[in-house]
Every structure is written in structure tokens, then in C-alpha cells.
Design a protein around this motif. Structure first.
Motif, PDB file in Angstrom:
ATOM      1  N   SER A   1      37.357   5.941  23.129  1.00  0.00           N
ATOM      2  CA  SER A   1      38.730   6.295  22.792  1.00  0.00           C
ATOM      3  C   SER A   1      39.506   6.389  24.106  1.00  0.00           C
ATOM      4  N   SER A   2      40.807   6.091  24.058  1.00  0.00           N
ATOM      5  CA  SER A   2      41.602   6.172  25.279  1.00  0.00           C
ATOM      6  C   SER A   2      42.396   7.478  25.266  1.00  0.00           C
ATOM      7  N   LEU A   3      42.549   8.071  26.441  1.00  0.00           N
ATOM      8  CA  LEU A   3      43.167   9.406  26.496  1.00  0.00           C
ATOM      9  C   LEU A   3      43.758   9.725  27.862  1.00  0.00           C
ATOM     10  N   GLU A   4      44.649  10.718  27.836  1.00  0.00           N
ATOM     11  CA  GLU A   4      45.166  11.300  29.081  1.00  0.00           C
ATOM     12  C   GLU A   4      44.696  12.742  29.127  1.00  0.00           C
ATOM     13  N   VAL A   5      44.249  13.145  30.284  1.00  0.00           N
ATOM     14  CA  VAL A   5      43.728  14.499  30.431  1.00  0.00           C
ATOM     15  C   VAL A   5      44.441  15.176  31.590  1.00  0.00           C
ATOM     16  N   THR A   6      44.915  16.398  31.374  1.00  0.00           N
ATOM     17  CA  THR A   6      45.478  17.174  32.469  1.00  0.00           C
ATOM     18  C   THR A   6      44.581  18.383  32.688  1.00  0.00           C
ATOM     19  N   GLY A   7      44.322  18.696  33.952  1.00  0.00           N
ATOM     20  CA  GLY A   7      43.450  19.838  34.208  1.00  0.00           C
ATOM     21  C   GLY A   7      43.261  20.073  35.687  1.00  0.00           C
ATOM     22  N   LYS A   8      42.507  21.105  35.990  1.00  0.00           N
ATOM     23  CA  LYS A   8      42.274  21.496  37.373  1.00  0.00           C
ATOM     24  C   LYS A   8      40.968  20.881  37.877  1.00  0.00           C
ATOM     25  N   VAL A   9      40.989  20.384  39.112  1.00  0.00           N
ATOM     26  CA  VAL A   9      39.800  19.765  39.694  1.00  0.00           C
ATOM     27  C   VAL A   9      38.934  20.841  40.326  1.00  0.00           C
ATOM     28  N   LYS A  10      37.670  20.891  39.900  1.00  0.00           N
ATOM     29  CA  LYS A  10      36.730  21.864  40.469  1.00  0.00           C
ATOM     30  C   LYS A  10      35.563  21.105  41.085  1.00  0.00           C
ATOM     31  N   GLU A  11      35.131  21.591  42.221  1.00  0.00           N
ATOM     32  CA  GLU A  11      33.940  20.990  42.817  1.00  0.00           C
ATOM     33  C   GLU A  11      32.717  21.450  42.038  1.00  0.00           C
TER      34      GLU A  11
ATOM     35  N   THR B   1      37.906   3.557  38.134  1.00  0.00           N
ATOM     36  CA  THR B   1      37.515   3.811  39.528  1.00  0.00           C
ATOM     37  C   THR B   1      36.267   4.670  39.617  1.00  0.00           C
ATOM     38  N   GLY B   2      35.879   5.277  38.500  1.00  0.00           N
ATOM     39  CA  GLY B   2      34.689   6.121  38.535  1.00  0.00           C
ATOM     40  C   GLY B   2      34.548   6.924  37.264  1.00  0.00           C
ATOM     41  N   LEU B   3      33.607   7.847  37.304  1.00  0.00           N
ATOM     42  CA  LEU B   3      33.320   8.699  36.140  1.00  0.00           C
ATOM     43  C   LEU B   3      33.483  10.149  36.550  1.00  0.00           C
ATOM     44  N   THR B   4      33.982  10.976  35.624  1.00  0.00           N
ATOM     45  CA  THR B   4      33.999  12.400  35.895  1.00  0.00           C
ATOM     46  C   THR B   4      33.880  13.167  34.581  1.00  0.00           C
ATOM     47  N   GLN B   5      33.391  14.396  34.675  1.00  0.00           N
ATOM     48  CA  GLN B   5      33.232  15.205  33.471  1.00  0.00           C
ATOM     49  C   GLN B   5      34.467  16.089  33.250  1.00  0.00           C
ATOM     50  N   CYS B   6      35.016  16.041  32.047  1.00  0.00           N
ATOM     51  CA  CYS B   6      36.148  16.905  31.699  1.00  0.00           C
ATOM     52  C   CYS B   6      35.644  17.928  30.675  1.00  0.00           C
TER      53      CYS B   6
ATOM     54  N   GLU C   1      28.604  20.307  42.134  1.00  0.00           N
ATOM     55  CA  GLU C   1      27.537  19.397  42.584  1.00  0.00           C
ATOM     56  C   GLU C   1      26.765  18.774  41.432  1.00  0.00           C
ATOM     57  N   ARG C   2      26.544  19.593  40.384  1.00  0.00           N
ATOM     58  CA  ARG C   2      25.682  19.123  39.292  1.00  0.00           C
ATOM     59  C   ARG C   2      26.391  18.091  38.435  1.00  0.00           C
ATOM     60  N   SER C   3      27.702  18.039  38.531  1.00  0.00           N
ATOM     61  CA  SER C   3      28.460  17.161  37.648  1.00  0.00           C
ATOM     62  C   SER C   3      28.488  15.741  38.202  1.00  0.00           C
ATOM     63  N   ILE C   4      28.583  14.783  37.314  1.00  0.00           N
ATOM     64  CA  ILE C   4      28.615  13.383  37.723  1.00  0.00           C
ATOM     65  C   ILE C   4      29.807  13.151  38.652  1.00  0.00           C
ATOM     66  N   GLY C   5      29.563  12.551  39.797  1.00  0.00           N
ATOM     67  CA  GLY C   5      30.633  12.306  40.764  1.00  0.00           C
ATOM     68  C   GLY C   5      30.940  13.519  41.633  1.00  0.00           C
ATOM     69  N   GLY C   6      30.386  14.694  41.300  1.00  0.00           N
ATOM     70  CA  GLY C   6      30.550  15.866  42.159  1.00  0.00           C
ATOM     71  C   GLY C   6      31.747  16.749  41.829  1.00  0.00           C
ATOM     72  N   TYR C   7      32.526  16.392  40.782  1.00  0.00           N
ATOM     73  CA  TYR C   7      33.680  17.201  40.395  1.00  0.00           C
ATOM     74  C   TYR C   7      33.686  17.383  38.888  1.00  0.00           C
ATOM     75  N   GLU C   8      34.474  18.376  38.460  1.00  0.00           N
ATOM     76  CA  GLU C   8      34.610  18.612  37.040  1.00  0.00           C
ATOM     77  C   GLU C   8      36.079  18.949  36.794  1.00  0.00           C
ATOM     78  N   ILE C   9      36.611  18.541  35.657  1.00  0.00           N
ATOM     79  CA  ILE C   9      38.010  18.853  35.347  1.00  0.00           C
ATOM     80  C   ILE C   9      38.031  19.963  34.287  1.00  0.00           C
ATOM     81  N   HIS C  10      38.660  21.063  34.618  1.00  0.00           N
ATOM     82  CA  HIS C  10      38.860  22.125  33.640  1.00  0.00           C
ATOM     83  C   HIS C  10      40.175  21.850  32.939  1.00  0.00           C
ATOM     84  N   VAL C  11      40.078  21.396  31.717  1.00  0.00           N
ATOM     85  CA  VAL C  11      41.204  20.756  31.039  1.00  0.00           C
ATOM     86  C   VAL C  11      42.214  21.772  30.484  1.00  0.00           C
ATOM     87  N   SER C  12      43.504  21.464  30.716  1.00  0.00           N
ATOM     88  CA  SER C  12      44.553  22.291  30.115  1.00  0.00           C
ATOM     89  C   SER C  12      45.312  21.524  29.025  1.00  0.00           C
ATOM     90  N   ASP C  13      45.228  20.192  29.055  1.00  0.00           N
ATOM     91  CA  ASP C  13      45.884  19.423  27.995  1.00  0.00           C
ATOM     92  C   ASP C  13      45.189  18.072  27.790  1.00  0.00           C
TER      93      ASP C  13
END
Ligand code: 4AD
Ligand code: MG
Length: 497
Positions: A66-76, A39-44, A78-90
């Protein structure tokens, strides 16, 4: 599971994404994964201190695709692709990909086509397929909204309708069958039952030439309308094209951006009336002094542009030696862009004399070639509907005007050199005339008896047209070749994958 396109609804929440590594970068105790999930791209961002040892090991073993599952917090961000960044916890690795053949460096077309099954994951290809999907949806919406009945016309057929030179023949038990070049004749039968119908299906033509507009398997949308004349046919086609373009502009902005498609040229198509003229008028334009002048001017401005680009290149090359690292990268990118543009200009400069000659010497009665269409459309920024064609170059089923020399056909040419996207006509509705045409074309009347029945039992004036889906996708996406408009294109010399 959350999808990337819904991140905006989850700011500051912890979510899980499932997808693939689009891009991967690590530096010391940080790993940056550009992740895609369809559905889109985002930076983790994975920080060593924030995750378990196992997760860190997983994150550092990732490779492109590689295929993966990522768990993390969504942060706004602007500079990141798509406008959000995931701060990963797992991080959970699903599969570590082998060395992925399609890397961010440039690849040749043959290589990409051989890897089409993987190439489909690239951003531009992804965007084009989304636009294609939008177009398909808009077409169904348009016709269903006007009470047209969708019909499935057969793919195995017994008759040729669009000329015998492009037929694919196949065994059909003891008989021979052809793959449908068009669903039109069956559509006409269905229109006599339902009034307004449309087909939406694959059609096949053994096109032996390799061009950027021809596939051997392409999707065609063919409405057929009882009691419609040529004028009503044109109006419907114009409304349909406007509806399609409008839907793409409204719903696929992001995709158009990825494709670097200039939306303003498409906006004009929605707001302005299409040009309409007869074949004879179009020929006059093609042969005119104004057209010759326009091509001379075009060549002149291309030469000027090339000189300017070369000057700029020389200048930034000098600057490169002492430039900082980031500026060097910028310069290298610009040099690449300049070189691509210069290639394009040189191709135009090689073509223009041929175009000019072909336009000047065009003879009334011939069909327009690709270059004639291009030259003609240099003068319009909305689609052009060309009507009243020399009957000899059009199909047997087209009705003729009172002179009996001109077919009541209509072709629609897309602006910007994308060529013919629609072919259609008012149909011959008189039994005897149609029989004559079948005889003149040396077609086997027997296999057309059922079609002639439509003129025996309640014949009415009727019209229809066919829109080529891939050419439409090509135009709206601004793609130079139809091979990128369908998931697995079929062309001469291309059957795999
Ligand atoms: O002009 P065409 O041949 O018209 C017909 O087939 C009619 N029976 C349609 C009708 O009146 N119901 O084809 C219609 C459109 C073209 O304008 C073009 O957009 C597309 O189909 N087309 C192709 N697209 C990709 N590859 C090819 N080889 C194509 N041939 C035609
Ligand atoms: Mg045509």
C-alpha cells in the motif's frame, strides 16, 4: 518530504516520508510498518494513542505494498532496520494495495519473472539495480576521466560482425536490417576521427541456448583506441575493471550486504594484478593432472561438507521438539539454509565428473565452454586475461600474430565461475589481409566497403574490447543468473513483461 537515506540528519526531528509498505505487522494498539521509499527501509511505529482516529483507521487498513505518507519523529534505534525508527504522529493512506502477489514466502523463478514489474521492489532486486547503476556511472567516469568520447552506434545495421548465426533480422522498408550485435565496427570509424572513443548501448544476439550467462538483449561497453596494441588494450581493460570494482566497494556497501556478497573477494580484484596467459597455456592448465586432482579434491571436500551438514540437520531436528518458539524459528531457518546448500553441493557433485572429462579431453583449437571456464577459474581469485587464440574461432577483424595462426584477441574471465566478461582484440589494419578474411568468411564485401575505407585512408594499429554489463553486474553482485541483472531481461522464451 524526507528520504529514508537521509534520516541520520533528522534525529529527534519530525519529518514526513512518502513510500510504500514493505512489511506490515500489528499487535493490539500498535502497528509496525516497515516502509520503503526507494532509498531504503525504515520501521514506523504507530501507537493508537498517539494518532487521530482517522490516522489509526488508515494505519490498520494497510496491506503489503500500500502507498502512504507518514509523519513522525526520527529516533535512533540500533535494533531497527537501517538504525532508525519513526514514532508516528500521522498516517495518510495514498492507496490501499490489492492482495500483493509476491509475499515473504518463497516463490518459483517463473512466477517471479512473470511478475518482474513488481519483483523489482524486493530488497535483493533493488540492491542489484543500485549496483548496476553504480557500475554504469563508474564506467562513464572512467572513460570520461581519460578523455574518451562516448559515441552512440546504430542499432539498425546492415552488416553482421559477430557471426551470422545469432542475427536478429527485421524489415527495413524494402530492405533487411539486423539489430546490432556490436557497435565495434562503427566505433573503429569514430576512433579514426577522435582517437579514443567508447560506445555504451544495447546489443542483440539471437542466442538460442538457455544459459545463465546469455541474454538476447544486453548492454555492451566498447572502447576503441587508435594506436593501441594488444598490450595497451589489456592494460586499459584491467584498469577499467579495477575502477568499477573499487567504485562498487566504496559506494555500494549496503547493497552488497543485502546481496550477501563477500566483499573481500572483490577487494583482491582491486589490489592484485590480473593473471595473463595465452590460450595455449590456458589449455595446458585445463588438461593438466593438477586440474584433475583439484577437481577430485573438490568433490571430496563437497562430500565431507554434505555429511557434516546432514549430521547437523539431524541434531537440530531432534532439538526442535522441545525448543522454545524463537529457537524453533531459528532451527527452521537453519534447516532451510542447509537444504539449499545441500542442493548446491549435489549439483556440484553431479557436475564435477563432466567438468573433469571435458577439461581432460579438451582439444586445442576449440573454444572454451562454460564448464571449461569454470574449471580454469577455480584456480585463480582475480580475473584472467587469455590472449593469442586460434584464429579460426575468432572474428574476421582480429589481427593475427606472425605465425598467422593465432589471433591477437583477448578474453577476460571473471573469477568464481562468472565466465567471460570481456572480449576484445587488436584489429587487422591491413587492407588486403582484411579483404581476404572477409572473403574466407564468405561475408558480403560490398556491405563492408565503408569499413575497408578505414584501412584505405590513414590506417593505423588500433584495438578495442567489449565489456558485457550484465555479466559484470552478475559477478559483482554474486548473482547466479543474468536475468536478475537488468530490469526487464530478454532471453529466449522471455519477452513479457
Ligand atoms: O566477445 P564478444 O562477442 O565481443 C564483441 O562483440 C566485440 N565486438 C567486442 C569488441 O571488441 N568491441 O562480446 C563481448 C562481451 C562478452 O565478453 C560478454 O561479456 C558479453 O559481451 N556478451 C553477452 N552478455 C550477455 N548475453 C549475451 N548473449 C552476450 N554475448 C556477449
Ligand atoms: Mg567473446
Amino acid at each position: 518530504m524526507t528520504y529514508i537515506k537521509h534520516l541520520k540528519d533528522h534525529v529527534d526531528q519530525e519529518i514526513t516520508l512518502k513510500g510504500w509498505v514493505y512489511n506490515y505487522r500489528s499487535s493490539g494498539s500498535l502497528v509496525f510498518v516497515e516502509m520503503r521509499d526507494g532509498t531504503g527501509l525504515t520501521q514506523c511505529v504507530v501507537a493508537k494513542d498517539d494518532v487521530s482516529e482517522e490516522a489509526w483507521e488508515g494505519a490498520t487498513s494497510l496491506k503489503q505494498e500500500s502507498s502512504l505518507e507518514v509523519t513522525g519523529k526520527v529516533k535512533e534505534d540500533e535494533r531497527s532496520i537501517g538504525g532508525y525508527e519513526i514514532h508516528v504522529s500521522d498516517v495518510k493512506v495514498v492507496q490501499i494495495a490489492e492482495n500483493y502477489p509476491i509475499t515473504p514466502k518463497e516463490h518459483g523463478v517463473e512466477f517471479l519473472m512473470n511478475n518482474r514489474h513488481l519483483w523489482l521492489r524486493s530488497q535483493r532486486q533493488w540492491a542489484a539495480m543500485r549496483v548496476r547503476n553504480e557500475i554504469i556511472y563508474a564506467i562513464h567516469n572512467f572513460f570520461q576521466g581519460r578523455d574518451f568520447v562516448q559515441m552512440d552506434s546504430p542499432i539498425f545495421t546492415g552488416n553482421a560482425a559477430e557471426g551470422s548465426t545469432t542475427l536478429f533480422e527485421t524489415d527495413y522498408f524494402e530492405d533487411k536490417a539486423y539489430l546490432a550485435q556490436t557497435g565495434q565496427l562503427y566505433g573503429e570509424a569514430m576512433a579514426m576521427a577522435h582517437g579514443l572513443i567508447y560506445t555504451f548501448g544495447p546489443t542483440f544476439r539471437a542466442e538460442k541456448s538457455k544459459t545463465r550467462r546469455h541474454l538476447t538483449e544486453f548492454w555492451m561497453i566498447e572502447p576503441e583506441m587508435a594506436y593501441y596494441d594488444l598490450e595497451m588494450n589489456m592494460d586499459l581493460a584491467e584498469d577499467m575493471i579495477k575502477a568499477i570494482v573499487k567504485a562498487v566497494l566504496e559506494n555500494r556497501q549496503k547493497e552488497l550486504e543485502i546481496l550477501e556478497r563477500d566483499a573481500s573477494v572483490l577487494e583482491k580484484v582491486v589490489s592484485d594484478s590480473f593473471e595473463r596467459m595465452t590460450y595455449t597455456e590456458a589449455v595446458d592448465i585445463l588438461k593438466s593432472d593438477e586440474t584433475a586432482q583439484m577437481l577430485d579434491d573438490m568433490a571430496e571436500s563437497r562430500r565431507q561438507e554434505k555429511m557434516d551438514l546432514e549430521k547437523e540437520e539431524e541434531k537440530i531436528k531432534k532439538e526442535r521438539g522441545s525448543a522454545k518458539k524463537w529457537r524453533k524459528a531459528q532451527i527452521d531457518q537453519r534447516i532451510k539454509d542447509i537444504s539449499a546448500r545441500v542442493d548446491q553441493i549435489e549439483e556440484d557433485l553431479r557436475n564435477i565428473p563432466t567438468w573433469k572429462e571435458s577439461a581432460r579431453n579438451f582439444e586445442w583449437g576449440n573454444d572454451f565452454g562454460g564448464s571449461d571456464e569454470t574449471v580454469l577459474m577455480k584456480q585463480f581469485d582475480v580475473p584472467l586475461i587469455v590472449t593469442h587464440w586460434p584464429a579460426e574461432i575468432k572474428a574476421f577483424y582480429m589481427k593475427r600474430d606472425e605465425t598467422d595462426k593465432l589471433a591477437l584477441g583477448m578474453d577476460i574471465l571473471a573469477p568464481e565461475g562468472y565466465g567471460e566478461i570481456v572480449g576484445g582484440s587488436q584489429r587487422e589494419d591491413d587492407l588486403e589481409t582484411l579483404k581476404e578474411r572477409i572473403e574466407e568468411e564468405e561475408l558480403d564485401q560490398e556491405v563492408f566497403e565503408w569499413y575497408l575505407d578505414l584501412r584505405r585512408f590513414g590506417s593505423v594499429p588500433h584495438s578495442g574490447y567489449g565489456l558485457g554489463l550484465e555479466r559484470t553486474v552478475s559477478w559483482l553482485c554474486g548473482l547466479s543468473h543474468v536475468r536478475e541483472t537488468v530490469p526487464f531481461p530478454r532471453m529466449m522464451g522471455r519477452l513479457h513483461p
